[in-house]
Enzyme design. Structure first.
Site, short mmCIF file in Angstrom:
data_model
loop_
_atom_site.label_atom_id
_atom_site.label_comp_id
_atom_site.label_asym_id
_atom_site.label_seq_id
_atom_site.Cartn_x
_atom_site.Cartn_y
_atom_site.Cartn_z
N HIS A 199 -50.54 -55.50 -36.71
CA HIS A 199 -49.16 -55.55 -37.21
C HIS A 199 -48.19 -55.57 -36.03
O HIS A 199 -48.51 -55.07 -34.95
CB HIS A 199 -48.87 -54.31 -38.07
CG HIS A 199 -49.52 -54.33 -39.40
ND1 HIS A 199 -49.02 -53.59 -40.46
CD2 HIS A 199 -50.62 -54.96 -39.87
CE1 HIS A 199 -49.78 -53.78 -41.52
NE2 HIS A 199 -50.77 -54.61 -41.18
N CYS A 241 -45.44 -49.97 -42.83
CA CYS A 241 -46.47 -49.57 -43.79
C CYS A 241 -47.00 -48.17 -43.40
O CYS A 241 -46.62 -47.64 -42.36
CB CYS A 241 -47.61 -50.60 -43.78
SG CYS A 241 -48.63 -50.53 -42.28
N GLU A 292 -45.63 -53.79 -35.33
CA GLU A 292 -45.32 -52.47 -34.78
C GLU A 292 -46.44 -51.96 -33.89
O GLU A 292 -46.19 -51.40 -32.82
CB GLU A 292 -45.10 -51.44 -35.92
CG GLU A 292 -43.97 -51.78 -36.85
CD GLU A 292 -44.44 -52.49 -38.11
OE1 GLU A 292 -43.91 -52.16 -39.19
OE2 GLU A 292 -45.32 -53.37 -38.02
N CYS A 314 -48.56 -48.13 -39.82
CA CYS A 314 -47.56 -48.21 -38.75
C CYS A 314 -46.71 -46.94 -38.69
O CYS A 314 -46.37 -46.48 -37.61
CB CYS A 314 -46.71 -49.46 -38.93
SG CYS A 314 -47.68 -50.98 -38.69
#
Length: 150
Positions: free
Chosen positions: A54, A84, A56, A87
């Site tokens: 992801h 999410c 992040e 993260c």
């Protein structure tokens, strides 16, 4: 233009890179205590065949390497989509001081939409600011999913 909006534009540039790769267009940048960008990232799950790739996570790992420490306690994370649970956990564990995001994630957001992990009694809780360039952050996601459906 205010600083948070400027940094969100930088995160949107990262989201565009993901879009060009056919990835879900989420981008992130991390600034240090002086407001300098020290890390960037964009979604690469499909490209890397990795569920953890992801925006992040990529940015957090890059920032930690740049600073030579896993503690990012003086940093701000700017991300185009609400983080999410994975993260949000990385944000807590890296001690990021502040999180600024654009669009809400009604199906997977862990900062307010589905749950707010930052309100739970973990050992760290960042300051959060949302809805920064929300329209622009939402539009790139809408454009991506419309193209995907065609």
């Amino acid at each position: 233009m205010l600083f948070d909006e400027e940094m969100m534009l930088k995160a949107l540039e990262q989201a565009e890179k993901a879009f060009e790769l056919g990835e879900c267009p989420v981008g992130a940048v991390i600034t240090d205590k002086n407001g300098e960008i020290i890390a960037e990232g964009y979604n690469r799950r499909e490209t890397d065949n990795s569920p953890t790739a992801h925006a992040e996570i990529i940015a957090i790992e890059s920032a930690a390497k740049k600073l030579g420490s896993w503690r990012l306690s003086e940093c701000t994370l700017y991300v185009t989509l609400e983080p999410c649970p994975m993260c949000a956990g990385a944000i807590i564990n890296s001690r990021i001081k502040r999180v600024v995001y654009g669009a809400f994630d009604e199906k997977g957001g862990a900062c307010s939409s589905v749950i707010n992990l930052f309100e739970l009694p973990f050992n760290h809780s960042p300051m959060v600011r949302s809805r920064i360039l929300e329209k622009e952050c939402s539009e790139i996601l809408t454009k991506f999913f419309q193209a995907l459906r065609k």
